[in-house]
Design an enzyme around this catalytic site. Structure first.
Site, PDB file in Angstrom:
ATOM      1  N   LYS A 106       7.501   5.639   7.129  1.00  0.00           N
ATOM      2  CA  LYS A 106       6.401   6.558   6.616  1.00  0.00           C
ATOM      3  C   LYS A 106       6.672   8.083   6.988  1.00  0.00           C
ATOM      4  O   LYS A 106       7.741   8.263   7.885  1.00  0.00           O
ATOM      5  CB  LYS A 106       5.192   6.362   7.627  1.00  0.00           C
ATOM      6  CG  LYS A 106       3.824   6.461   7.125  1.00  0.00           C
ATOM      7  CD  LYS A 106       3.328   5.410   6.132  1.00  0.00           C
ATOM      8  CE  LYS A 106       2.043   5.737   5.670  1.00  0.00           C
ATOM      9  NZ  LYS A 106       1.506   4.435   5.062  1.00  0.00           N
ATOM     10  N   ASP A 146       0.338   8.406   0.063  1.00  0.00           N
ATOM     11  CA  ASP A 146      -0.702   7.975   1.062  1.00  0.00           C
ATOM     12  C   ASP A 146      -1.951   9.018   1.099  1.00  0.00           C
ATOM     13  O   ASP A 146      -2.277   9.432   0.280  1.00  0.00           O
ATOM     14  CB  ASP A 146       0.062   7.943   2.579  1.00  0.00           C
ATOM     15  CG  ASP A 146      -0.737   7.427   3.673  1.00  0.00           C
ATOM     16  OD1 ASP A 146      -1.107   6.136   3.658  1.00  0.00           O
ATOM     17  OD2 ASP A 146      -1.288   7.924   4.630  1.00  0.00           O
TER      18      ASP A 146
END
Ligand code: NAD
Length: 450
Positions: A106, A146
């Protein structure tokens, strides 16, 4: 929102809770609780007025035992190292639960995109892409969108990578626009998986999605598509919110018109189809069949959990419940369909996008949607099988039991070669070597058979 839970500690607690039921040695569990590495970098970017501004940015590569690191890039003022570490770990267990052959990663930049022009955001995205270039790759680490990032940012990052690498490799990043190698169905995938998980969970409890009342916190990509997909399946979406507040109509909101209104005006406020304006906290405590948190982490803490009146919570956001909230809701018999299943549609269709990029052969949307439905319903079946067979305390623990076993099994099957060291070795293989050297001998690491 609660400020008291550190998302990385929440992730570690979730793993600890499940570890009691998986029969994996503590030494291996310890390894599965920490990222393999975190890149932290300062990006210096020229602003439109000619001045320079600096931004902190991160990329965590949590675990690559099951495949290349995979996970989104978030642009938000609240991005920090621990948040990125937590989000990268949740990706590992999400991919394992739905059996997508990726590890977890991430990234994020500490920035408020609303405070910058499109050209400033393009320069910032390209600066981050240049920093990421040595550690990402189609078989190494594959970013995706995201919060506050989407097709445009993915297209910029892909273009920067391909230009610097002098190649065409669209599979280096997913969530691209279809004309740049994106997959049909990717934008709506996360919301659709929320709908599939809600439907499966209600059916499992002998209830129907049609006619169920739903409240959705957060009307962005995940939340608005989830609301629309549920609406289309016959559910009644009575309340939705964004950072400006919540709107309510007991007869049901027109979820498509509400999205159109938000796109036009920037918020759900003053939507003509609402009969009442309520607070964000009021939305979370409405007496509905299904509550869907689809904003950010820590939306519901233990004290708010005590006031929850929904029968079921389906986590569209990553980490919206603190561990304290989980405890309260387990005690109150409120079923929580965990994020690592409910929002896995995004990474699943990212996987399909990567497969299509590698094959240079593209699927129609119907195929994407059908394959997604199979992956999510199979994931739910695996989770429920573990829940029933082991009489586990809640669905989250069941999800981690399934996922931890799969990751630990891949790690065990990789074997042990601590005496070999090569500069040519892939980074994630080097990590495996280093870890095993640290373990001393693989004989000390024991794994049960499934
Ligand atoms: P987004 O930026 O499109 O939407 C977020 C929404 O939440 C916005 O409408 C914002 O106004 C709202 N919001 C923020 N704070 C709020 C608050 N306190 N109360 C109510 N609303 C609030 O982001 P997204 O892509 O929809 O992501 C939302 C969540 O879903 C994140 O946790 C993300 O990690 C997760 N997720 C997204 C995807 C995806 O494909 N987009 C995939 C998996 C998980």
């Amino acid at each position: 929102m609660s400020k008291d839970a550190n998302p990385f500690e929440s992730l570690q607690e979730q793993i600890d809770d499940a570890s009691a039921y998986v029969g994996i040695g503590d030494d291996v569990i310890e390894r599965l609780k920490r990222p393999e590495r975190v890149l932290e970098t300062t990006l210096t970017v020229e602003m439109d007025n000619g001045g320079l501004e600096t931004f902190q940015a991160f990329r965590a590569q949590f675990n690559g035992d099951r495949g290349p690191y995979k996970g989104g890039i978030r642009y938000h003022p609240g991005v920090n190292r621990d948040e990125v570490k937590a989000l990268s770990g949740w990706m590992v267990y999400k991919c394992a639960l739905v059996d997508v052959p990726f590890g977890g990663g991430k990234g994020g930049i500490e920035v408020d995109p609303a405070a910058h022009s499109a050209s400033e955001m393009e320069r910032l995205s390209r600066a981050f892409a240049a920093e990421l270039r040595p550690i990402i790759g189609v078989d190494r680490d594959i970013p995706a969108p995201d919060v506050n990032t989407g097709q445009q940012e993915m297209n910029w990052i892909k273009d920067t990578y391909e230009t610097l690498e002098r190649t065409t490799e669209p599979g280096v990043i997913t969530g691209k626009a279809p004309d740049s190698g994106g997959s049909e169905g990717r934008v709506r995938a996360t919301g659709r998986s929320v709908m599939f998980s809600t439907r499966e969970a209600l059916n499992w409890l002998g209830r129907d999605l049609a006619g169920a009342t739903v409240a959705v916190q957060g009307y962005g990509n995940a939340g608005s598509v989830a609301a629309q997909a549920l609406d289309q399946e016959g559910a009644t979406v009575v309340s939705v919110s964004d950072s400006s507040g919540a709107i309510y109509n007991p007869e049901g909101l027109d979820t498509f018109a509400a999205k159109h209104h938000k796109t036009e005006t920037g918020s759900v406020q003053e939507f003509a189809g609402a009969t009442e304006v309520i607070s964000n906290e009021d939305l979370l405590t409405l007496d509905v069949d299904v509550l869907i948190p689809a904003a950010l982490e820590n939306a519901i803490d233990a004290s708010l959990a005590a006031d929850i009146r929904a029968d079921m919570i389906v986590e569209a956001a990553n980490g919206p419940l603190t561990p304290g909230a989980d405890e309260v809701l387990t005690d109150e018999d409120v079923y929580v369909v965990p994020d690592i299943l409910a929002n896995a549609g995004g990474v699943t269709v990212s996987y399909f996008e990567w497969v299509q990029n590698r094959n240079r052969f593209y699927w129609p949307e119907e195929r994407v949607n059908n394959e997604l439905e199979t992956v999510i319903t199979d994931g739910f079946d695996d989770l429920v099988a573990a829940f029933d067979e082991q009489d586990l305390p809640n669905l989250r623990t069941a999800a981690y039991v399934v996922a931890l076993r799969r990751v630990a099994s891949a790690y065990a099957q990789s074997g042990n070669w601590p005496w070999v060291y090569s500069r040519e070795t892939e980074p994630h293989r080097l990590r495996a070597v280093c870890v095993r050297v640290a373990c001393g001998s693989v004989d000390r690491v024991t794994f049960p058979r499934d």
